[in-house]
Write an enzyme that holds these catalytic residues in place. Structure first.
Site, PDB file in Angstrom:
ATOM      1  N   TYR A   1      17.359 -34.436  67.140  1.00 33.83           N
ATOM      2  CA  TYR A   1      16.258 -33.817  66.144  1.00 33.83           C
ATOM      3  C   TYR A   1      16.108 -32.282  66.377  1.00 33.83           C
ATOM      4  O   TYR A   1      16.189 -31.112  67.187  1.00 33.83           O
ATOM      5  CB  TYR A   1      14.896 -34.072  67.790  1.00 33.83           C
ATOM      6  CG  TYR A   1      14.047 -35.344  67.453  1.00 33.83           C
ATOM      7  CD1 TYR A   1      13.074 -34.825  66.085  1.00 33.83           C
ATOM      8  CD2 TYR A   1      14.115 -36.509  67.986  1.00 33.83           C
ATOM      9  CE1 TYR A   1      12.293 -35.704  65.778  1.00 33.83           C
ATOM     10  CE2 TYR A   1      13.649 -37.295  67.791  1.00 33.83           C
ATOM     11  CZ  TYR A   1      12.671 -36.627  66.372  1.00 33.83           C
ATOM     12  OH  TYR A   1      11.233 -38.175  65.994  1.00 33.83           O
TER      13      TYR A   1
ATOM     14  N   GLU B   1      13.033 -30.305  65.180  1.00 35.24           N
ATOM     15  CA  GLU B   1      11.641 -30.151  64.774  1.00 35.24           C
ATOM     16  C   GLU B   1      11.186 -28.345  64.818  1.00 35.24           C
ATOM     17  O   GLU B   1      11.748 -27.855  65.425  1.00 35.24           O
ATOM     18  CB  GLU B   1      11.026 -30.585  65.488  1.00 35.24           C
ATOM     19  CG  GLU B   1      10.136 -32.017  65.306  1.00 35.24           C
ATOM     20  CD  GLU B   1       9.425 -32.920  65.639  1.00 35.24           C
ATOM     21  OE1 GLU B   1       8.684 -31.784  67.587  1.00 35.24           O
ATOM     22  OE2 GLU B   1       8.532 -33.717  65.494  1.00 35.24           O
TER      23      GLU B   1
ATOM     24  N   ASP C   1       5.518 -28.626  39.744  1.00 37.26           N
ATOM     25  CA  ASP C   1       6.956 -29.939  40.015  1.00 37.26           C
ATOM     26  C   ASP C   1       7.411 -29.441  39.565  1.00 37.26           C
ATOM     27  O   ASP C   1       7.898 -31.051  38.059  1.00 37.26           O
ATOM     28  CB  ASP C   1       5.547 -31.017  40.265  1.00 37.26           C
ATOM     29  CG  ASP C   1       6.068 -31.819  40.634  1.00 37.26           C
ATOM     30  OD1 ASP C   1       7.392 -32.046  40.811  1.00 37.26           O
ATOM     31  OD2 ASP C   1       5.854 -33.560  41.164  1.00 37.26           O
TER      32      ASP C   1
ATOM     33  N   THR D   1      12.621 -32.494  43.630  1.00 40.89           N
ATOM     34  CA  THR D   1      13.511 -33.157  44.875  1.00 40.89           C
ATOM     35  C   THR D   1      14.665 -32.683  44.416  1.00 40.89           C
ATOM     36  O   THR D   1      14.287 -31.840  43.710  1.00 40.89           O
ATOM     37  CB  THR D   1      12.889 -34.823  43.700  1.00 40.89           C
ATOM     38  OG1 THR D   1      14.037 -34.580  42.536  1.00 40.89           O
ATOM     39  CG2 THR D   1      12.017 -35.596  43.896  1.00 40.89           C
TER      40      THR D   1
ATOM     41  N   LYS E   1      17.896 -35.422  41.215  1.00 41.46           N
ATOM     42  CA  LYS E   1      17.875 -35.658  39.689  1.00 41.46           C
ATOM     43  C   LYS E   1      18.379 -35.118  39.378  1.00 41.46           C
ATOM     44  O   LYS E   1      20.100 -35.063  39.714  1.00 41.46           O
ATOM     45  CB  LYS E   1      16.415 -35.947  39.533  1.00 41.46           C
ATOM     46  CG  LYS E   1      15.087 -36.771  40.083  1.00 41.46           C
ATOM     47  CD  LYS E   1      14.052 -37.297  39.606  1.00 41.46           C
ATOM     48  CE  LYS E   1      12.759 -37.333  40.689  1.00 41.46           C
ATOM     49  NZ  LYS E   1      11.718 -37.884  40.118  1.00 41.46           N
TER      50      LYS E   1
ATOM     51  N   ARG F   1      19.745 -36.722  48.247  1.00 39.86           N
ATOM     52  CA  ARG F   1      17.922 -37.751  48.070  1.00 39.86           C
ATOM     53  C   ARG F   1      17.339 -36.787  48.802  1.00 39.86           C
ATOM     54  O   ARG F   1      17.129 -36.263  49.717  1.00 39.86           O
ATOM     55  CB  ARG F   1      18.012 -38.993  48.858  1.00 39.86           C
ATOM     56  CG  ARG F   1      16.820 -39.205  48.502  1.00 39.86           C
ATOM     57  CD  ARG F   1      16.400 -41.200  47.578  1.00 39.86           C
ATOM     58  NE  ARG F   1      17.379 -41.487  46.778  1.00 39.86           N
ATOM     59  CZ  ARG F   1      17.389 -41.785  45.155  1.00 39.86           C
ATOM     60  NH1 ARG F   1      15.720 -41.185  45.072  1.00 39.86           N
ATOM     61  NH2 ARG F   1      17.931 -41.784  44.817  1.00 39.86           N
TER      62      ARG F   1
HETATM   63  C1  LIG Z   1      10.580 -38.161  41.147  1.00 33.90           C
HETATM   64  C2  LIG Z   1       9.165 -37.227  41.029  1.00 33.90           C
HETATM   65  C3  LIG Z   1       8.343 -37.139  42.170  1.00 33.90           C
HETATM   66  C4  LIG Z   1       8.718 -37.889  43.550  1.00 33.90           C
HETATM   67  O1  LIG Z   1       9.669 -37.614  43.698  1.00 33.90           O
HETATM   68  P1  LIG Z   1      10.128 -38.369  45.120  1.00 33.90           P
HETATM   69  O2  LIG Z   1      11.148 -38.190  46.041  1.00 33.90           O
HETATM   70  O3  LIG Z   1      10.094 -40.241  44.288  1.00 33.90           O
HETATM   71  O4  LIG Z   1       8.469 -38.565  46.140  1.00 33.90           O
HETATM   72  C5  LIG Z   1       7.305 -36.115  42.234  1.00 33.90           C
HETATM   73  N1  LIG Z   1       7.343 -35.973  40.521  1.00 33.90           N
HETATM   74  C6  LIG Z   1       7.600 -35.610  39.724  1.00 33.90           C
HETATM   75  C7  LIG Z   1       7.229 -34.710  39.038  1.00 33.90           C
HETATM   76  C8  LIG Z   1       8.638 -36.516  39.503  1.00 33.90           C
HETATM   77  O5  LIG Z   1       9.222 -36.708  38.326  1.00 33.90           O
END
Ligand SMILES: *Cc1c(COP(=O)(O)O)cnc(C)c1O
Length: 420
Positions: free
Chosen positions: A54, A56, A200, A226, A229, A235
């Site tokens: 942990y 935190e 984002d 994220t 990707k 992940r």
């Molecule tokens: C994939 C994605 C997310 C979310 O990611 P997760 O890890 O699956 O929750 C958020 N915003 C955009 C634009 C995405 O393409």
């Protein structure tokens, strides 16, 4: 406690893992735009004893003793992230992109505030205020559309939606948008309505890290992403921000929306960022863009129309409204030919989200395997043929055979000691 090999301790799970390695290695072309393959060093970090602890809180300010090495690892991840993205501050603890976004909405603007995001079916993400998501349920979201003519996000449309909704925060960043995001334009709109600007960059963070897509800083105040990707890491999620938002961002993650961090995942993120700083990663990201353009060339040979007419990033969105097939049928026909893509709504799609009139196709994973323009153009042609003739079993078998050859020519984990 008895240590045993997984194959003995749990043959059922072991078998499924073995099968999954085989699937990834040699069963299909992975062209889902949000997926990628991580190198062995990241798998190693993720599978480590860091999971036992942990931690935190944040480095130097933990709620538990014994975090010396966890601090070291989290600081490495944070420093590398700031350097790569030119950010003042990084929080590497979000468990996913969605929790990063929700934490920001809740802590930085709150449930009585207004947020403006993209229309989901115009390239947005569920966490941008869709009503099936907590984001849409808990917060007052308005939406800006994609321009009908240019099929890009244009200032006039975003401005109009912003004037109408009067948001405290604007979200820019997409899941199915084949063009560069114009952060300067979004900044102009945000200034006009006095809103915080959040990007984002979940999909494009690898391209941004390598400098082959414009950076969201200095235009944006907060950047969520994220890490699995196009940036090809463990992940999870991450938040970057300017100094003035640092302490709010940290409390938005812990304790506002999460408990203890997944330190084994954070180690995987740290290793990912080290990889992303190498010149080889810049070449990788550059190759993703070249490969996507080559893929588009192949699709054009079969007269498939792409939303906005093409691509300048890692994906194309094929518009099937004038074709005989739906997105669902195209996805299934391609799967029969061992090419994995996903059905996706196109802007102003007449069909419901379970059917759609589009497919989204991405190149980050195949670029990781080492494929280049020749292969991607050929794959584009094969996709075109299958989409035009979805019922032709012989054609799909032939394409499947060519896919097997390509997979063999561009191995993934076969040469390393990694099996899972
Ligand atoms: C994939 C994605 C997310 C979310 O990611 P997760 O890890 O699956 O929750 C958020 N915003 C955009 C634009 C995405 O393409």
């Amino acid at each position: 406690m008895e240590h045993r090999d997984l194959s003995e301790a749990d043959p059922e799970v072991h078998k499924a893992l073995e099968n999954e390695v085989e699937r990834q290695e040699s069963e299909s072309l992975e062209m889902i735009a949000s997926e990628n393959f991580v190198p062995r060093q990241i798998l190693q970090a993720q599978g480590s004893v860091l999971t036992n602890k942990y931690a935190e809180g944040y480095p130097g300010k933990r709620y538990y003793a014994g975090c010396e090495y966890h601090d070291k690892i989290e600081n490495l991840a944070r420093e590398r992230a700031c350097k790569i993205f030119n950010a003042d501050h990084a929080n590497v603890q979000p468990h996913s992109g969605t929790t990063a976004n929700i934490g920001i909405y809740g802590k930085l603007v709150g449930k009585d505030a207004k947020i403006l995001g993209p229309v989901l079916s115009h390239g947005g993400h569920l966490s941008h205020g869709h009503n099936v998501s907590m984001s849409g349920d808990m917060f007052d979201f308005g939406a800006y559309p994609i321009n009908e003519e240019t099929e890009r996000f244009e200032k006039e449309d975003v401005m109009k939606a912003a004037r109408k909704h009067d948001p405290d925060l604007i979200v820019c960043g997409f899941s199915a948008y084949p063009r560069e995001v114009d952060f300067e334009m979004f900044r102009e709109v945000a200034d006009e309505v006095d809103a915080i600007l959040m990007a984002d960059i979940a999909h494009i963070s690898g391209l941004v890290a390598a400098g082959v897509h414009p950076s969201p800083f200095p235009e944006c105040d907060i950047v969520t992403t994220t890490t699995h990707k196009s940036i090809r890491g463990a992940r999870g999620g991450m938040i970057l921000c300017k100094e003035e938002y640092a302490s709010d961002v940290d409390s938005a993650v812990f304790p506002y929306s999460q408990g203890g961090p997944l330190m084994h995942q954070i180690a995987g993120k740290a290793v990912c960022f080290k990889e992303a700083m190498k010149p080889e990663f810049e070449e990788y990201a550059e190759q993703i863009k070249k490969n996507t353009k080559a893929l588009a060339e192949g699709l054009r040979e079969h007269d498939l129309r792409m939303v906005s007419g093409g691509t300048d990033n890692h994906l194309v969105l094929v518009d099937l409204r004038d074709e005989e097939v739906t997105g669902k049928e195209a996805e299934e026909a391609l799967e029969d030919a061992d090419i994995v893509v996903n059905k996706n709504s196109v802007p102003h799609d007449p069909k419901p989200p379970q059917v759609t009139s589009g497919i989204r196709i991405g190149t980050p994973a195949l670029t990781t395997r080492g494929m280049e323009e020749n292969e991607l153009e050929e794959i584009g042609r094969m996709i075109g043929e299958v989409v035009k003739n979805p019922e032709e079993e012989v054609l799909k078998d032939e394409v499947g055979e060519r896919v097997s050859e390509l997979l063999e020519e561009f191995p993934l984990y076969e040469d390393s000691e990694v099996r899972y």
